[in-house]
Every structure is written in structure tokens, then in C-alpha cells.
Design a protein around this motif. Structure first.
Motif, PDB file in Angstrom:
ATOM      1  N   ALA A  45       0.837  -1.200   0.000  1.00  0.00           N
ATOM      2  CA  ALA A  45       0.000   0.000   0.000  1.00  0.00           C
ATOM      3  C   ALA A  45       0.866   1.242   0.000  1.00  0.00           C
ATOM      4  O   ALA A  45       2.020   1.215   0.426  1.00  0.00           O
ATOM      5  N   GLU A  46       0.297   2.331  -0.485  1.00  0.00           N
ATOM      6  CA  GLU A  46       0.937   3.636  -0.393  1.00  0.00           C
ATOM      7  C   GLU A  46       0.277   4.394   0.747  1.00  0.00           C
ATOM      8  O   GLU A  46      -0.949   4.433   0.845  1.00  0.00           O
ATOM      9  N   VAL A  47       1.096   4.980   1.606  1.00  0.00           N
ATOM     10  CA  VAL A  47       0.609   5.685   2.790  1.00  0.00           C
ATOM     11  C   VAL A  47       1.131   7.114   2.744  1.00  0.00           C
ATOM     12  O   VAL A  47       2.322   7.342   2.561  1.00  0.00           O
ATOM     13  N   ARG A  48       0.221   8.068   2.887  1.00  0.00           N
ATOM     14  CA  ARG A  48       0.636   9.468   2.881  1.00  0.00           C
ATOM     15  C   ARG A  48       0.907   9.913   4.313  1.00  0.00           C
ATOM     16  O   ARG A  48       0.124   9.676   5.216  1.00  0.00           O
ATOM     17  N   GLY A  49       2.041  10.561   4.510  1.00  0.00           N
ATOM     18  CA  GLY A  49       2.426  11.080   5.819  1.00  0.00           C
ATOM     19  C   GLY A  49       1.781  12.439   6.059  1.00  0.00           C
ATOM     20  O   GLY A  49       2.379  13.459   5.744  1.00  0.00           O
ATOM     21  N   GLY A  50       0.568  12.463   6.569  1.00  0.00           N
ATOM     22  CA  GLY A  50      -0.150  13.709   6.786  1.00  0.00           C
ATOM     23  C   GLY A  50      -0.910  14.144   5.547  1.00  0.00           C
ATOM     24  O   GLY A  50      -0.883  13.503   4.506  1.00  0.00           O
ATOM     25  N   LEU A  51      -1.596  15.261   5.643  1.00  0.00           N
ATOM     26  CA  LEU A  51      -2.455  15.730   4.559  1.00  0.00           C
ATOM     27  C   LEU A  51      -1.690  16.017   3.272  1.00  0.00           C
ATOM     28  O   LEU A  51      -2.083  15.596   2.196  1.00  0.00           O
ATOM     29  N   PHE A  52      -0.574  16.704   3.384  1.00  0.00           N
ATOM     30  CA  PHE A  52       0.223  17.038   2.198  1.00  0.00           C
ATOM     31  C   PHE A  52       1.615  16.423   2.251  1.00  0.00           C
ATOM     32  O   PHE A  52       2.502  16.832   1.510  1.00  0.00           O
ATOM     33  N   GLY A  53       1.793  15.460   3.139  1.00  0.00           N
ATOM     34  CA  GLY A  53       3.102  14.843   3.302  1.00  0.00           C
ATOM     35  C   GLY A  53       3.462  13.923   2.156  1.00  0.00           C
ATOM     36  O   GLY A  53       2.638  13.612   1.296  1.00  0.00           O
ATOM     37  N   PRO A  54       4.697  13.460   2.146  1.00  0.00           N
ATOM     38  CA  PRO A  54       5.147  12.564   1.074  1.00  0.00           C
ATOM     39  C   PRO A  54       4.494  11.189   1.178  1.00  0.00           C
ATOM     40  O   PRO A  54       4.024  10.783   2.242  1.00  0.00           O
ATOM     41  N   VAL A  55       4.462  10.478   0.078  1.00  0.00           N
ATOM     42  CA  VAL A  55       3.906   9.131   0.027  1.00  0.00           C
ATOM     43  C   VAL A  55       4.998   8.134   0.385  1.00  0.00           C
ATOM     44  O   VAL A  55       6.112   8.207  -0.127  1.00  0.00           O
TER      45      VAL A  55
END
Length: 76
Positions: free
Chosen positions: A10-20
Motif C-alpha cells: 500500500a501507499e501511505v501518505r504522511g499527513g495531509l500534504f506529506g510525502p507518500v
């Protein structure tokens, strides 16, 4: 991103605008382990965010009754 019987990527985003970041889970029935790999795609460190993600996953599975003490999580 990819799902199989004993594997999830899976791809997980670190916060709302964080990196994937990438998260991989591989269920290994013997020796009763879920192998976990959590990797940052960015070149800069986020002070243990991958370890925190794995620990949060472990805690959530235990609280939901999906992971007992005999079935562990290994990973980096």
C-alpha cells in the motif's frame, strides 16, 4: 497498490500534504509472523515515522483481537 492472498503493498501518505511512503505486509503462517516493511520514498528523515506506523499497526491489530502474543510482527 497490490493485494494477494498473503501479501499487501500500500501507499501511505504522511499527513495531509506529506510525502507518500510504501507499506508492505506479508503474512507468514509458519512461523506465525506478519513481516512488515515501511519505507520512506523521500530522501529526508521524518524522525521515526515508519517505526511509529508499524507500532500503531501492531497496537491496532492487538486491540481489535486480530493479533495475539503468539502471532508477532517483524519488520523495519
Amino acid at each position: 497498490v497490490k493485494e494477494e492472498a498473503n501479501y499487501l503493498h500500500a501507499e501511505v501518505r504522511g499527513g495531509l500534504f506529506g510525502p507518500v511512503d510504501d507499506l508492505e505486509l506479508h503474512l507468514r503462517v509458519e512461523p506465525r509472523v506478519i513481516a512488515v516493511r515501511s519505507l520512506s520514498r523521500s530522501e529526508w528523515s521524518r524522525a521515526g515515522s515508519n517505526r511509529a506506523r508499524v507500532e500503531s499497526l501492531r497496537d491496532g491489530l492487538r486491540k481489535a483481537g486480530q493479533l495475539d502474543e503468539e502471532f508477532g510482527i517483524s519488520g523495519d
